[in-house]
Design a protein around this motif. Structure first.
Motif, PDB file in Angstrom:
ATOM      1  N   ILE A  58     -47.254  21.194  81.490  1.00 49.09           N
ATOM      2  CA  ILE A  58     -46.362  22.159  81.824  1.00 49.09           C
ATOM      3  C   ILE A  58     -46.390  23.505  80.925  1.00 49.09           C
ATOM      4  O   ILE A  58     -46.178  24.584  81.268  1.00 49.09           O
ATOM      5  CB  ILE A  58     -45.001  21.836  82.063  1.00 49.09           C
ATOM      6  CG1 ILE A  58     -44.247  21.230  80.401  1.00 49.09           C
ATOM      7  CG2 ILE A  58     -44.719  20.654  82.918  1.00 49.09           C
ATOM      8  CD1 ILE A  58     -42.831  21.081  80.651  1.00 49.09           C
ATOM      9  N   VAL A 117     -41.968  25.924  86.735  1.00 48.66           N
ATOM     10  CA  VAL A 117     -41.282  24.670  86.264  1.00 48.66           C
ATOM     11  C   VAL A 117     -40.034  25.009  85.931  1.00 48.66           C
ATOM     12  O   VAL A 117     -39.138  24.147  86.408  1.00 48.66           O
ATOM     13  CB  VAL A 117     -42.075  24.389  84.828  1.00 48.66           C
ATOM     14  CG1 VAL A 117     -41.130  23.361  84.002  1.00 48.66           C
ATOM     15  CG2 VAL A 117     -43.625  23.842  85.038  1.00 48.66           C
ATOM     16  N   PHE A 170     -38.446  15.868  82.385  1.00 49.29           N
ATOM     17  CA  PHE A 170     -38.563  17.269  82.352  1.00 49.29           C
ATOM     18  C   PHE A 170     -37.993  17.888  81.255  1.00 49.29           C
ATOM     19  O   PHE A 170     -38.377  18.590  80.359  1.00 49.29           O
ATOM     20  CB  PHE A 170     -38.558  17.986  83.824  1.00 49.29           C
ATOM     21  CG  PHE A 170     -39.629  17.933  84.579  1.00 49.29           C
ATOM     22  CD1 PHE A 170     -40.391  19.119  84.278  1.00 49.29           C
ATOM     23  CD2 PHE A 170     -39.979  17.226  85.611  1.00 49.29           C
ATOM     24  CE1 PHE A 170     -41.362  19.124  85.180  1.00 49.29           C
ATOM     25  CE2 PHE A 170     -40.987  17.269  86.352  1.00 49.29           C
ATOM     26  CZ  PHE A 170     -41.921  18.400  86.298  1.00 49.29           C
TER      27      PHE A 170
END
Length: 530
Positions: free
Chosen positions: A301, A312, A371
């Motif tokens: 990412i 993202v 995440f």
């Protein structure tokens, strides 16, 4: 029975000895491909921990002629299939687990050579009068055996793409591996004579070289386009509901944590490993991810590709992003755009993909946790600050402390340094959902919630057994918070929650970018109870 030739049914027997979700319908599909060119070569990729090895072991147990597997299958769906008896334990099976060869190799550069030598050795031991001692080519030895015996092989390859992931920079090794696969499966009279059917499974689709596939003869099914194999990607909702009922597990929490993947005509697909782990441990948490996973995700990412960070952040805020999957080269290094990275994240399971809308999104709490942990290790200071203070913001909102909410939003937004800069109501909505990130533990968060005569920007609907109030949030840009509250009342947004018996909070938030004096670049907030 051997390690690679006819491995038997012990693997599938061990699977059947625990809770088992019947996925034997995959066998019926494979039966329909046997001896049928070009259908007999199947590649089926999906994320790790989604049951790939279970399926490979099931297929081995069914086709392997060295064992009797009737008892393992007679109570499963496949037993009712017209082809069940025809193909049950009727073939010599070649089973290759590529991760095994990699993990046991003294030098990864010799993996392809080691693989061929190991399988050829077993073939020569089983067919000593057919395979010549000097022959070392696996395709040639198999074709010689098939020609002499008149019997074809079924080849099953687990984690077929492992070399492209583990030796990602060794182009020579990858090409050597592809040459072996082409030798086994390239369409032609020798392959037609040797292979009755083949099944390859892994995470990545078949490698591309430019615009061409390395193995053009395979019928390919992927997590972006599973077609008729969609029910076998993971657990379906009826399967998970049944498991929850049998084990007295909260289905709503199961859905919240592990659902979120969807395909055409199949709206809910769950991570199988995580579902079974939650049932076994009676606890909902992240079973799929690990510290290594977080590091890997961070590496993807934070690629220096235009628009990737914004995409993202948009997904982190509960939104969807457009993804062009067509340019992805089906490896873990050939990134030329944000779409290539996002497509890889789809195949890895970090991002769910809506093929109809061509959009990606974070599917569930388990992946959202991954995440969040990965983002903590980036230099995205404003995002990390928002995530760290998310609980405080939620508490301030519930106690109707509008000044504290406004200050909290001020603190996470600095026009000079923030990656959460916003220039319209949509970007403000994204930033706000990140600010309320941990609220999704207690709420279903819906953006553009259909309500009354219009749409509320964001609605937080309490999950079952939650003691939190519902919240309807209306956002304004360069207007005022009172007008946001008035719009909620005017459009009767709370009417959409008429069957909800608990407290409902109306939250109006405005960001004044163009104002002067003390209101310049300020957030204001008004909170009322409906």
């Amino acid at each position: 029975m051997g390690s690679y030739l006819n491995p038997g049914n012990d693997g599938f027997r061990a699977i059947r000895n625990s809770d088992y979700v019947d996925k034997s319908g995959l066998i019926a599909y494979m039966n329909s491909t046997i001896e049928k060119s070009p259908d007999r070569l199947t590649s089926f990729s999906r994320p790790r921990r989604f049951g790939k090895s279970f399926a490979a072991k099931m297929l081995c147990a069914y086709y392997d002629k060295s064992c009797d597997s009737r008892q393992l299958f007679e109570d499963l769906e496949i037993a009712a299939c017209a082809t069940f008896e025809k193909y049950l334990n009727q073939y010599d099976v070649i089973y290759l687990d590529i991760t095994w060869f990699i993990s046991t190799a003294h030098d990864i550069g010799n993996v392809v050579n080691d693989l061929q030598n190991s399988v050829v050795r077993e073939l020569k031991e089983t067919f000593p009068d057919i395979a010549r001692d000097e022959e070392t080519s696996l395709p040639r030895v198999m074709s010689a055996i098939a020609l002499r015996t008149g019997k074809k092989f079924i080849v099953i390859i687990d984690e077929w793409d492992a070399l492209f992931r583990e030796a990602k920079y060794d182009d020579a090794l990858q090409k050597e591996y592809v040459r072996l696969l082409r030798g086994l499966f390239k369409s032609g009279p020798v392959t037609d004579m040797t292979i009755a059917a083949a099944y390859m499974t892994g995470i990545l689709p078949i490698k591309k070289y430019g615009t061409e596939s390395a193995l053009t003869d395979f019928q390919e099914y992927t997590v972006t386009n599973p077609d008729i194999l969609a029910p076998y990607v993971g657990f379906t909702e009826p399967e998970v509901k049944s498991l929850c009922d049998e084990n007295n597990i909260d289905f709503d929490k199961m859905k919240q944590w592990y659902d979120g993947y969807s395909f055409e005509n199949l709206s809910s697909v769950y991570n199988p490993n995580s579902v079974m782990s939650a049932i076994k441990r009676k606890n909902f948490r992240s079973y799929w991810t690990s510290s290594e996973t977080y590091t890997s995700l961070k590496g993807y990412i934070t690629q220096n590709l235009d628009g990737l960070r914004d995409a993202v952040i948009q997904m982190l805020g509960g939104g969807c992003v457009n993804i062009d999957i067509s340019t992805f080269q089906n490896d873990v290094i050939s990134f030329h755009s944000k779409d290539d990275v996002l497509t890889l994240l789809v195949h890895l399971g970090y991002v769910a993909y809506d093929g109809e809308k061509k959009e990606g999104y974070i599917p569930n709490l388990e992946v959202a946790d991954a995440f969040r942990t990965a983002v903590k290790e980036t230099d995205w200071k404003a995002v990390n600050q928002a995530l760290a203070r998310s609980d405080d913001l939620l508490r301030a909102t519930i106690r109707k402390d509008s000044d504290a909410v406004a200050v909290a939003l001020e603190n996470i937004h600095s026009a000079e340094t923030s990656v959460l800069q916003y220039n319209d109501e949509n970007s403000l909505s994204c930033a706000l959902t990140i600010a309320y990130y941990t609220a999704r533990n207690y709420y279903m968060m819906i953006r553009e919630f259909p309500a009354g005569k219009g749409f509320a920007d964001i609605a937080f609907i309490p999950r079952p057994n939650s003691d939190k109030p519902a919240m309807i949030i209306e956002l304004k840009y360069d207007k005022d918070a009172d007008s946001a509250i008035n719009q909620i009342k005017r459009n009767r947004y709370s009417g959409a929650l008429k069957d909800y018996a608990g407290k409902i909070l109306l939250v109006g938030i405005n960001y004044d970018k163009t104002g002067k004096g003390k209101n310049a670049k300020k957030h204001t907030c008004v909170i009322e109870e409906a």
